[in-house]
Design a protein around this motif. Structure first.
Motif, mmCIF file in Angstrom:
data_model
loop_
_atom_site.group_PDB
_atom_site.id
_atom_site.type_symbol
_atom_site.label_atom_id
_atom_site.label_comp_id
_atom_site.label_asym_id
_atom_site.label_seq_id
_atom_site.Cartn_x
_atom_site.Cartn_y
_atom_site.Cartn_z
ATOM 1 N N TYR A 43 0.851 -1.178 0.000
ATOM 2 C CA TYR A 43 0.000 0.000 0.000
ATOM 3 C C TYR A 43 0.895 1.238 0.000
ATOM 4 C CZ TYR A 43 -4.581 -2.181 0.597
ATOM 5 O OH TYR A 43 -5.732 -2.881 0.392
ATOM 6 N N THR A 90 -17.674 6.899 1.041
ATOM 7 C CA THR A 90 -18.392 6.669 -0.209
ATOM 8 C C THR A 90 -19.662 7.509 -0.196
ATOM 9 O OG1 THR A 90 -19.290 4.977 -1.675
ATOM 10 C CG2 THR A 90 -19.597 4.593 0.689
ATOM 11 N N ARG A 94 -22.036 9.204 -6.213
ATOM 12 C CA ARG A 94 -20.803 9.976 -6.049
ATOM 13 C C ARG A 94 -20.272 10.316 -7.445
ATOM 14 N NH1 ARG A 94 -15.690 7.301 -2.801
ATOM 15 N NH2 ARG A 94 -14.522 9.202 -2.491
ATOM 16 N N GLY A 122 -14.460 -3.216 -4.256
ATOM 17 C CA GLY A 122 -14.222 -2.155 -3.268
ATOM 18 C C GLY A 122 -15.489 -1.338 -3.082
ATOM 19 N N GLU A 128 -22.581 2.953 -3.581
ATOM 20 C CA GLU A 128 -22.298 2.946 -5.014
ATOM 21 C C GLU A 128 -23.107 1.858 -5.732
ATOM 22 O OE1 GLU A 128 -18.301 1.458 -5.758
ATOM 23 O OE2 GLU A 128 -18.033 3.018 -7.254
ATOM 24 N N ASP A 151 -15.716 -6.427 -1.261
ATOM 25 C CA ASP A 151 -14.825 -5.557 -0.495
ATOM 26 C C ASP A 151 -13.951 -6.452 0.385
ATOM 27 O OD1 ASP A 151 -14.998 -2.294 0.153
ATOM 28 O OD2 ASP A 151 -13.987 -3.466 1.703
ATOM 29 N N ASN A 213 -10.443 -9.958 -1.624
ATOM 30 C CA ASN A 213 -9.266 -9.117 -1.455
ATOM 31 C C ASN A 213 -8.563 -8.948 -2.799
ATOM 32 O OD1 ASN A 213 -6.872 -7.903 -0.782
ATOM 33 N ND2 ASN A 213 -6.490 -9.210 0.992
ATOM 34 N N LEU A 214 -8.536 -7.729 -3.293
ATOM 35 C CA LEU A 214 -7.947 -7.479 -4.614
ATOM 36 C C LEU A 214 -6.450 -7.791 -4.650
ATOM 37 C CD1 LEU A 214 -9.749 -4.122 -5.397
ATOM 38 C CD2 LEU A 214 -10.004 -6.251 -6.683
ATOM 39 N N ARG A 229 -13.833 2.061 -8.161
ATOM 40 C CA ARG A 229 -13.570 3.499 -8.051
ATOM 41 C C ARG A 229 -13.014 3.840 -6.667
ATOM 42 N NH1 ARG A 229 -17.422 7.391 -9.138
ATOM 43 N NH2 ARG A 229 -15.884 8.373 -10.491
ATOM 44 N N ASN A 230 -11.981 4.654 -6.676
ATOM 45 C CA ASN A 230 -11.392 5.184 -5.441
ATOM 46 C C ASN A 230 -10.867 4.085 -4.517
ATOM 47 O OD1 ASN A 230 -12.332 7.880 -6.247
ATOM 48 N ND2 ASN A 230 -14.356 7.036 -5.838
#
Ligand code: SAM
Length: 288
Positions: A43, A90, A94, A122, A128, A151, A213-214, A229-230
């Motif tokens: 990260y 969020t 948005r 996410g 969203e 997420d 988990n990405l 997004r984000n």
């Protein structure tokens, strides 16, 4: 959740950076990975360090090593750090212009398929994905869509499943909805319950909420659309590249990728595999 959770003790600044701190931080991240499987090792460093120190102080501790000790023995403490690290801010509709572009440039393509699969990666507390469900319902596409909303954080997913958002946000969300091209009465989508707005359960009929988990999980593929997004703004370059590969491999040819305003596929290893559908709204179509 509409606003980020600010833990207690946030006013205290991290101490000056030092060699020892670097060792402690990398041991902490290694420990988290080995014990809980969450991989924050790549990260973006500055924001990670700030958030870890915030948690050190909020726990009434003095060092990152002390936090490591508590985290490894107390899963509840891990849950608290997870909330700090994975900034869940969020909102419904948005960046309304994103939804305008989605209606104009993605919806017509979706109409050409008998059934579509969308991945919202996410998704945080769900605002969203409820927005997307509303849009698809209005475009009469919802019934032939399956949305996978994922997420890393199970506690935000629980809130997403419940579909209750703060009532005092509804004015702002109504404005966003109108600016996003919404034409119905927004208030018809929810009922007020104490200080919450409970959104129609029919909106989540075709949504599967799941932890994913990405950083470490594999894709489930064959998506017509992926919206993330984000999220990648918090990842360093190597990790962004990994996630881009995951998305590229998970999209069908002519599938659409939607990123946040501050994110891009430019300079990613898969840049050549996409064409710009709407460069301002960060909508891309996989072409190769
Ligand atoms: C700022 S929120 C974005 C929410 C929503 N996409 C939006 O734009 O409003 C970022 C979300 O990414 C999630 N996240 C962070 N790291 C993740 C990871 N490795 N895998 C999956 N989700 C992650 C966080 O838990 C958080 O809910």
């Amino acid at each position: 959740m509409g606003a980020s959770r600010e833990p207690a003790g946030t006013s205290k600044r991290p101490p000056p950076r030092g060699d020892l701190e670097e060792i402690e931080l990398s041991l902490l991240l290694e420990g988290i990975f080995r014990k809980y499987g969450f991989d924050f090792r790549q990260y973006a460093a500055a924001s990670l360090r700030r958030r870890v120190w915030r948690r050190v102080y909020a726990e009434g501790l003095a060092t990152i090593s002390a936090l490591q000790d508590r985290l490894l023995h107390d899963p509840a403490c891990m849950e608290r750090l997870l909330l700090d690290l994975s900034i869940n801010v969020t909102a419904m509709f948005r960046d309304p212009t994103f939804y305008v572009a989605f209606r104009e440039k993605v919806v017509p393509a979706l109409r050409t398929y008998p059934f579509t699969r969308i991945w919202v990666a996410g998704c945080s507390t769900g605002e969203e994905v409820y927005s997307l469900a509303i849009l698809l319902q209005e475009e009469e596409l919802y019934d032939r869509t399956r949305i996978y909303a994922t997420d890393i954080n199970e506690s935000v997913l629980e809130r997403a499943r419940a579909g209750v958002f703060p009532l005092d946000k509804m004015q702002e969300y109504t404005q966003n909805y109108i600016r996003a091209g919404g034409t119905q009465a927004f208030s018809e989508y929810y009922v007020a319950k104490y200080d919450g707005a409970q959104f129609q359960r029919s909106l989540i009929e075709n949504i599967v909420f799941a932890q994913h988990n990405l950083v470490s999980d594999r894709s489930f593929n064959e998506f017509n659309v992926i919206i993330c997004r984000n999220v990648m703004i918090y990842f360093d370059r190597t990790l962004q590249d990994r996630v881009h590969r995951l998305f590229y491999e998970s999209l069908i040819t002519f599938g659409v990728l939607g990123l946040g305003h501050k994110e891009s596929i430019r300079f990613s290893p898969h840049e050549e595999g996409y064409e710009e559908l709407d460069p301002n709204e960060k909508l891309y179509r996989r072409v190769a």
